[in-house]
Scaffold this motif. Structure first.
Motif, PDB file in Angstrom:
ATOM      1  N   PHE A 174       0.846  -1.203   0.000  1.00 20.47           N
ATOM      2  CA  PHE A 174       0.000   0.000   0.000  1.00 20.47           C
ATOM      3  C   PHE A 174       0.871   1.238   0.000  1.00 20.47           C
ATOM      4  CE2 PHE A 174      -2.069   3.485   2.287  1.00 20.47           C
ATOM      5  CZ  PHE A 174      -3.258   3.612   1.567  1.00 20.47           C
ATOM      6  N   CYS A 175       0.517   2.198  -0.859  1.00 21.96           N
ATOM      7  CA  CYS A 175       1.219   3.487  -0.854  1.00 21.96           C
ATOM      8  C   CYS A 175       0.280   4.572  -1.361  1.00 21.96           C
ATOM      9  CB  CYS A 175       2.492   3.429  -1.688  1.00 21.96           C
ATOM     10  SG  CYS A 175       2.221   3.088  -3.443  1.00 21.96           S
ATOM     11  N   GLN A 176       0.679   5.825  -1.153  1.00 18.46           N
ATOM     12  CA  GLN A 176      -0.141   6.962  -1.552  1.00 18.46           C
ATOM     13  C   GLN A 176       0.702   7.967  -2.335  1.00 18.46           C
ATOM     14  OE1 GLN A 176      -3.398   7.571   1.942  1.00 18.46           O
ATOM     15  NE2 GLN A 176      -1.339   8.184   2.485  1.00 18.46           N
ATOM     16  N   LEU A 177       0.122   8.520  -3.378  1.00 17.68           N
ATOM     17  CA  LEU A 177       0.752   9.591  -4.142  1.00 17.68           C
ATOM     18  C   LEU A 177      -0.180  10.790  -4.112  1.00 17.68           C
ATOM     19  CD1 LEU A 177       1.956   7.636  -7.317  1.00 17.68           C
ATOM     20  CD2 LEU A 177       3.345   8.356  -5.362  1.00 17.68           C
ATOM     21  N   PHE A 178       0.331  11.905  -3.622  1.00 15.06           N
ATOM     22  CA  PHE A 178      -0.470  13.131  -3.615  1.00 15.06           C
ATOM     23  C   PHE A 178       0.088  14.066  -4.675  1.00 15.06           C
ATOM     24  CE2 PHE A 178      -1.310  17.508  -2.130  1.00 15.06           C
ATOM     25  CZ  PHE A 178      -2.695  17.467  -2.123  1.00 15.06           C
ATOM     26  N   LEU A 179      -0.730  14.351  -5.683  1.00 14.87           N
ATOM     27  CA  LEU A 179      -0.308  15.230  -6.765  1.00 14.87           C
ATOM     28  C   LEU A 179      -0.692  16.663  -6.392  1.00 14.87           C
ATOM     29  CD1 LEU A 179       1.174  14.697  -9.384  1.00 14.87           C
ATOM     30  CD2 LEU A 179      -1.015  14.703 -10.579  1.00 14.87           C
ATOM     31  N   GLU A 180       0.305  17.434  -6.034  1.00 16.84           N
ATOM     32  CA  GLU A 180       0.068  18.799  -5.548  1.00 16.84           C
ATOM     33  C   GLU A 180       0.054  19.779  -6.717  1.00 16.84           C
ATOM     34  OE1 GLU A 180       1.013  20.768  -1.422  1.00 16.84           O
ATOM     35  OE2 GLU A 180       2.833  20.471  -2.589  1.00 16.84           O
ATOM     36  N   CYS A 181      -1.000  20.562  -6.783  1.00 18.75           N
ATOM     37  CA  CYS A 181      -1.167  21.528  -7.865  1.00 18.75           C
ATOM     38  C   CYS A 181      -1.905  22.739  -7.305  1.00 18.75           C
ATOM     39  CB  CYS A 181      -1.959  20.894  -9.004  1.00 18.75           C
ATOM     40  SG  CYS A 181      -2.113  21.915 -10.473  1.00 18.75           S
ATOM     41  N   SER A 182      -1.534  23.941  -7.728  1.00 12.22           N
ATOM     42  CA  SER A 182      -2.166  25.151  -7.194  1.00 12.22           C
ATOM     43  C   SER A 182      -3.643  25.195  -7.588  1.00 12.22           C
ATOM     44  CB  SER A 182      -1.457  26.400  -7.713  1.00 12.22           C
ATOM     45  OG  SER A 182      -1.689  26.573  -9.099  1.00 12.22           O
ATOM     46  N   LEU A 183      -4.432  25.807  -6.743  1.00 10.11           N
ATOM     47  CA  LEU A 183      -5.860  25.934  -7.004  1.00 10.11           C
ATOM     48  C   LEU A 183      -6.109  26.673  -8.315  1.00 10.11           C
ATOM     49  CD1 LEU A 183      -8.830  25.694  -6.155  1.00 10.11           C
ATOM     50  CD2 LEU A 183      -8.519  27.770  -4.774  1.00 10.11           C
ATOM     51  N   GLU A 184      -5.310  27.722  -8.560  1.00  9.51           N
ATOM     52  CA  GLU A 184      -5.479  28.516  -9.782  1.00  9.51           C
ATOM     53  C   GLU A 184      -5.262  27.656 -11.035  1.00  9.51           C
ATOM     54  OE1 GLU A 184      -3.555  29.299  -7.225  1.00  9.51           O
ATOM     55  OE2 GLU A 184      -4.844  30.853  -6.331  1.00  9.51           O
ATOM     56  N   THR A 185      -4.217  26.817 -11.012  1.00  7.22           N
ATOM     57  CA  THR A 185      -3.922  25.958 -12.164  1.00  7.22           C
ATOM     58  C   THR A 185      -5.034  24.941 -12.376  1.00  7.22           C
ATOM     59  OG1 THR A 185      -1.539  26.214 -11.811  1.00  7.22           O
ATOM     60  CG2 THR A 185      -2.254  24.344 -13.156  1.00  7.22           C
ATOM     61  N   CYS A 186      -5.528  24.358 -11.283  1.00  5.02           N
ATOM     62  CA  CYS A 186      -6.621  23.375 -11.382  1.00  5.02           C
ATOM     63  C   CYS A 186      -7.867  24.014 -11.987  1.00  5.02           C
ATOM     64  CB  CYS A 186      -6.945  22.800 -10.003  1.00  5.02           C
ATOM     65  SG  CYS A 186      -5.677  21.710  -9.331  1.00  5.02           S
ATOM     66  N   LEU A 187      -8.193  25.228 -11.543  1.00  9.58           N
ATOM     67  CA  LEU A 187      -9.369  25.922 -12.067  1.00  9.58           C
ATOM     68  C   LEU A 187      -9.209  26.236 -13.547  1.00  9.58           C
ATOM     69  CD1 LEU A 187     -10.064  28.336  -9.063  1.00  9.58           C
ATOM     70  CD2 LEU A 187     -11.522  26.440  -9.800  1.00  9.58           C
ATOM     71  N   GLN A 188      -8.004  26.640 -13.924  1.00  6.36           N
ATOM     72  CA  GLN A 188      -7.741  26.969 -15.327  1.00  6.36           C
ATOM     73  C   GLN A 188      -7.866  25.719 -16.212  1.00  6.36           C
ATOM     74  OE1 GLN A 188      -3.840  28.534 -16.026  1.00  6.36           O
ATOM     75  NE2 GLN A 188      -4.278  29.163 -18.133  1.00  6.36           N
ATOM     76  N   ARG A 189      -7.243  24.626 -15.788  1.00 10.06           N
ATOM     77  CA  ARG A 189      -7.324  23.376 -16.556  1.00 10.06           C
ATOM     78  C   ARG A 189      -8.759  22.869 -16.622  1.00 10.06           C
ATOM     79  NH1 ARG A 189      -2.428  19.943 -13.734  1.00 10.06           N
ATOM     80  NH2 ARG A 189      -0.637  20.994 -14.701  1.00 10.06           N
ATOM     81  N   ASN A 190      -9.445  22.955 -15.491  1.00 10.10           N
ATOM     82  CA  ASN A 190     -10.817  22.468 -15.424  1.00 10.10           C
ATOM     83  C   ASN A 190     -11.717  23.224 -16.399  1.00 10.10           C
ATOM     84  OD1 ASN A 190     -13.113  21.005 -13.968  1.00 10.10           O
ATOM     85  ND2 ASN A 190     -13.684  23.141 -13.609  1.00 10.10           N
ATOM     86  N   GLY A 191     -11.490  24.518 -16.517  1.00  3.43           N
ATOM     87  CA  GLY A 191     -12.300  25.332 -17.422  1.00  3.43           C
ATOM     88  C   GLY A 191     -12.143  24.960 -18.878  1.00  3.43           C
ATOM     89  N   GLN A 192     -11.049  24.279 -19.212  1.00  2.00           N
ATOM     90  CA  GLN A 192     -10.795  23.884 -20.597  1.00  2.00           C
ATOM     91  C   GLN A 192     -11.341  22.495 -20.921  1.00  2.00           C
ATOM     92  OE1 GLN A 192      -6.539  24.240 -20.715  1.00  2.00           O
ATOM     93  NE2 GLN A 192      -6.554  26.497 -20.753  1.00  2.00           N
ATOM     94  N   ARG A 193     -11.912  21.825 -19.931  1.00  2.00           N
ATOM     95  CA  ARG A 193     -12.435  20.480 -20.153  1.00  2.00           C
ATOM     96  C   ARG A 193     -13.805  20.521 -20.815  1.00  2.00           C
ATOM     97  NH1 ARG A 193     -11.160  17.247 -14.466  1.00  2.00           N
ATOM     98  NH2 ARG A 193      -8.997  16.676 -14.964  1.00  2.00           N
ATOM     99  N   PRO A 194     -14.141  19.467 -21.606  1.00  3.36           N
ATOM    100  CA  PRO A 194     -15.472  19.395 -22.229  1.00  3.36           C
ATOM    101  C   PRO A 194     -16.594  19.367 -21.192  1.00  3.36           C
ATOM    102  CG  PRO A 194     -13.966  17.802 -23.214  1.00  3.36           C
ATOM    103  CD  PRO A 194     -13.274  18.344 -22.020  1.00  3.36           C
TER     104      PRO A 194
END
Length: 358
Positions: A174-194
């Motif tokens: 068992f292991c965990q990977l946390f992918l850290e990304c700024s809120l601003e970047t996530c919002l920007q990428r999310n806005g480009q999704r279908p």
């Protein structure tokens, strides 16, 4: 029980390297892209069998047609637990070297998406046995180290702990990977999704997310935080080391101490019984004092005392034996519930003898 199996029906003669990797982070942090790249690399460089289970791809289509159709949190929790049950059936088949059977209770659309996920990654094969709800594992799945990467937000620690419990139950890595990304970047990428996630959902998740905390929780010690986008060389070395450590050091299965649990239950039951006895005695005594103040007939007082003491004895026997004569609605042995029910029955008895005064 078959030879070479333990109490859980798990073969023990030749342990196979099996692991669960929880990939967590905010929506649009890049988890799915990262998971696909990691899966490809592990197959090419390590010759592992790797499966990426993206929760968004396996959840029922009916909930993904429009944002307004998204299920309630309680429904999501139920679906997540159902998916964990599917994973358990898959690991049981791998561990025992047999066909994977279908859970008797399942959401058909979700189960079919789960099967498609495994087939597309060469972990189960199509066969005529599907009509009988049995699925053949591929040679890849049974002959190589196997790692399943669970791709979801997993923003609460409790969500990840459920996966850890599955790993512990079957002695998986068992292991965990946390992918850290700024809120601003996530919002920007999310806005480009279908089909973007509502921005307010991402804001809320960012405020609630519980990152892996190895210093606080021992079960999270196999955890790694990776910046998105990851720096190739350093992240790759740390990540490979984490995955190898997880596969080489599976979570140890801990047999529940049934005898100790029963002892604890008896002690708890005995303590509540003692407390109830003392409390009900005081209630009866106080009720008799009040009854004498009502200046009732001595014979009535005698009958009242007998009825109250009989009621007390029956309540205690109810607690001791679980007869549920009076405590039929009681789900747990809670002293306050016992006292409340006793007061109710006691007042009914008192009313019979002093109805004219009340």
């Amino acid at each position: 029980m078959k030879a070479g199996e333990d109490a859980r029906g798990v073969r023990s003669e030749k342990p196979k390297k099996l692991g669960l990797c929880v990939l967590c982070g905010l929506p649009a942090a890049g988890k799915s892209t990262f998971a696909r790249a990691l899966s490809h690399r592990l197959r090419q460089e390590r010759s592992w069998a790797v499966g990426v289970v993206a929760y968004d791809d396996v959840m029922p289509d009916a909930f993904q047609e429009e944002a307004s159709a998204r299920p309630l949190p309680s429904q999501w929790k139920s679906l997540r637990q159902e998916l964990l049950k599917y994973l358990e059936y898959f690991f049981l088949a791998v561990i025992n070297g047999c066909q994977m059977s279908a859970p008797p209770s399942r959401t058909e659309a979700m189960w079919e998406d789960f099967l498609t996920c495994l087939k597309d990654q060469d972990l189960i094969s199509s066969s005529a046995l599907e009509a009988q709800s049995h699925y053949l594992l591929t040679k890849t799945a049974v002959s190589r180290p196997l790692l399943l990467i669970l791709d979801d937000n997993f923003y609460y620690q409790s969500m990840r702990y459920e996966v850890y419990q599955l790993a512990r139950k079957y002695s998986l890595g068992f292991c965990q990977l946390f992918l850290e990304c700024s809120l601003e970047t996530c919002l920007q990428r999310n806005g480009q999704r279908p089909l973007p996630v509502p921005a307010e959902t991402i804001h809320l998740m960012a405020s609630k997310i519980e990152k892996p905390n190895p210093e606080k929780n021992a079960w999270e010690h196999n955890s790694l935080t990776i910046q998105s986008p990851a720096s190739a060389s350093e992240a790759r070395l740390k990540l490979t080391d984490l995955l190898l450590t997880a596969l080489e050091n599976p979570v140890k299965y801990v047999e529940e101490n049934v005898e100790q649990k029963e002892t604890d239950r008896i002690i708890c039951s005995t303590n509540i019984l003692h407390q109830a006895d003392q409390t009900l005695r005081r209630i009866v005594s106080q009720t008799m004092k009040e009854a004498k103040g009502e200046q009732g007939f001595p014979y009535n007082l005698k009958l009242l005392a007998e009825e109250l003491n009989k009621l007390k004895a029956e309540f205690l026997e109810d607690l001791r034996q679980g007869n549920k004569k009076y405590l039929c609605f009681q789900q747990t042995m809670d002293l306050s519930d016992v006292i409340s029910f006793f007061h109710y029955e006691k007042d009914n008895i008192v009313q019979k003898y002093f109805s004219k005064q009340h």
